[in-house]
Design an enzyme around this catalytic site. Structure first.
Site, mmCIF file in Angstrom:
data_model
loop_
_atom_site.group_PDB
_atom_site.id
_atom_site.type_symbol
_atom_site.label_atom_id
_atom_site.label_comp_id
_atom_site.label_asym_id
_atom_site.label_seq_id
_atom_site.Cartn_x
_atom_site.Cartn_y
_atom_site.Cartn_z
ATOM 1 N N ASP A 165 68.576 49.135 29.528
ATOM 2 C CA ASP A 165 67.215 48.599 29.559
ATOM 3 C C ASP A 165 66.514 48.994 28.264
ATOM 4 O OD1 ASP A 165 66.364 51.226 29.829
ATOM 5 O OD2 ASP A 165 65.719 51.015 31.914
ATOM 6 N N HIS A 168 66.930 53.057 28.144
ATOM 7 C CA HIS A 168 68.087 53.848 28.584
ATOM 8 C C HIS A 168 69.426 53.235 28.210
ATOM 9 C CE1 HIS A 168 64.689 54.713 31.359
ATOM 10 N NE2 HIS A 168 65.020 55.944 31.013
ATOM 11 N N SER A 184 64.319 60.776 33.130
ATOM 12 C CA SER A 184 65.069 59.610 33.611
ATOM 13 C C SER A 184 66.495 59.557 33.071
ATOM 14 C CB SER A 184 64.342 58.324 33.234
ATOM 15 O OG SER A 184 64.137 58.267 31.837
#
Ligand SMILES: *[C@@H]1O[C@H](CO)[C@@H](O)[C@H](O)[C@H]1NC(C)=O
Ligand SMILES: *[C@@H]1O[C@H](CO)[C@@H](O)[C@H](O)[C@H]1NC(C)=O
Ligand SMILES: *[C@@H]1O[C@H](CO)[C@@H](O)[C@H](O)[C@H]1NC(C)=O
Ligand SMILES: *[C@@H]1O[C@H](CO)[C@@H](O)[C@H](O)[C@H]1NC(C)=O
Ligand SMILES: *[C@@H]1O[C@H](CO)[C@@H](O)[C@H](O)[C@H]1NC(C)=O
Length: 356
Positions: free
Chosen positions: A321, A324, A32
């Site tokens: 978040d 991240h 991600s």
């Protein structure tokens, strides 16, 4: 601002934006931290970021599948290499038959949030599959050009890999947060062996210039801190991240001495993030512990979604978040990987890799 100055500024921007790419293409692999929308195409998978408030600082405030309020680190590295941002997600172009990508230009992003170096990590597109997808593209490039042209282009393109954090998380929690020394050794061995397999597979397909991003200090992300009674970093996770990073460094030194023409840089997200946590004021951050977007303790008990709140001063947060980084953090990291000192990019930086 006076009109003439404004015009000059716009011209300057236009020159910067339309700079010639410094390499034919960038091929991106990983999790991600690098995904720019492949997971959007997966049915019923959890690791997605194609809804608000993701993308709130992306052009046109568009959620794209990037796990960021704006760009991710791959976008910034691509920008430094003369591209507009990351190449497109593989699954968005897989059915196209006429594109510069099939002639070996620009590149493709194969990364998938939730994946790891080990195929047993996560349920999304594994690294093995990502490399297989690249193999399919590579033979497509040969048929749209010819073998010698494809070989030339691939050998000058950059192969960017950002992965490993999910393997560390999965291993740590599978051992109830207290892995034994023997289990840890086994984990390191599997990581090195599997990473080596992926790198050799790419090399055999024509890759020569590798840019790896190491595992960040994931024990300090808001999600990990929220599991600590005092909100401190989880040292066990950081220790494993560093253990993997140290071994990958040795692996790359070893591989590059044996594989003819192989060149590499390792960007240290580990050192970049720790340096920001050590001196938040130095980078103008007010918060290096909690998530800008999310809910509950440290903004980390609920994931970022339309149901949660987000901060206004996003340029003053390290984390977007609970896992991240923000656009602002990714911008700093991208610059450090591209042009930074040995603390942040070694044995050479990305700029040197590109210009060799
Ligand atoms: C590509 O084509 C296949 C087969 O026709 C289809 O199943 C798939 O959904 C298409 N993918 C995209 C992203 O359009
Ligand atoms: C790759 O990792 C898996 C665990 O996911 C392990 O079982 C396998 O042995 C590793 N491969 C090699 C060649 O070590
Ligand atoms: C391969 O393509 C390049 C450029 O497209 C061309 O210059 C070269 O002659 C071709 N080589 C062969 C063997 O066809
Ligand atoms: C380098 O790799 C070979 C096998 O490929 C291994 O035998 C050797 O121990 C490695 N050396 C280092 C320093 O890791
Ligand atoms: C947001 O809240 C609605 C209503 O409570 C719920 O159905 C939905 O699953 C929530 N979405 C997320 C991403 O949490």
């Amino acid at each position: 601002m006076r009109p003439v100055l404004l015009l000059l500024l716009l011209l300057l921007l236009a020159v910067v934006v339309s700079a010639e790419p410094k390499v034919p293409a960038v091929y991106v692999f990983g999790d991600s931290t690098a995904d720019v929308g492949n997971n959007n195409y997966l049915p019923g998978d959890d690791a997605k970021a194609n809804f608000p408030h993701y993308g709130i600082d992306f052009p046109h405030q568009r959620p794209t599948g990037r796990f960021s309020n704006g760009y991710n680190g791959v976008d910034f590295m691509a920008i430094h290499m003369g591209f507009r941002r990351s190449p497109p997600p593989y699954l968005s172009i897989v059915n196209e038959t006429h594109t510069p990508i099939l002639r070996g230009l620009r590149g493709v992003n194969f990364a998938s949030g939730g994946s790891g170096i080990l195929d047993t990590t996560g349920s999304t597109i594994t690294m093995t599959k990502q490399v297989q997808d690249f193999a399919a593209l590579a033979s497509n490039i040969v048929s749209h050009t010819n073998a010698s042209r494809a070989k030339y282009l691939l050998s000058r393109s950059v192969f960017l890999i950002s992965s490993g954090g999910n393997d560390v998380f999965a291993f740590f929690f599978a051992t109830n947060s207290s892995p034994s020394a023997a289990e840890t050794q086994q984990f390191y061995d599997a990581m090195v062996a599997n990473y080596s397999i992926h790198l050799k597979a790419l090399y055999d397909l024509g890759a020569r210039k590798f840019a790896l991003i190491d595992v960040p200090p994931i024990g300090c992300c808001p999600y990990s801190r929220s599991q600590h009674p005092l909100g401190a970093c989880i040292d066990g996770l950081n220790g494993l991240a560093k253990g993997v990073n140290d071994r990958i460094k040795l692996l790359l030194a070893n591989l590059s001495s044996k594989l003819d023409g192989m060149r590499y840089t390792i960007g240290s997200s580990y050192n970049v993030v720790l340096s920001m946590i050590a001196d938040p004021a130095g980078v103008g951050y007010k918060d290096v512990k909690s998530a800008c977007c999310g809910g509950g303790k440290l903004g980390a008990e609920a994931g970022c979604s339309p149901n949660t709140t987000y901060c206004g001063n996003r340029n003053q947060y390290l984390f977007w978040d609970r896992i991240h980084p923000t656009h602002a953090t990714s911008a700093r990291a991208g610059l450090a990987f591209y042009g930074g000192s040995l603390e942040f990019a070694a044995p050479i930086n990305l700029k040197q890799l590109v210009e060799e």
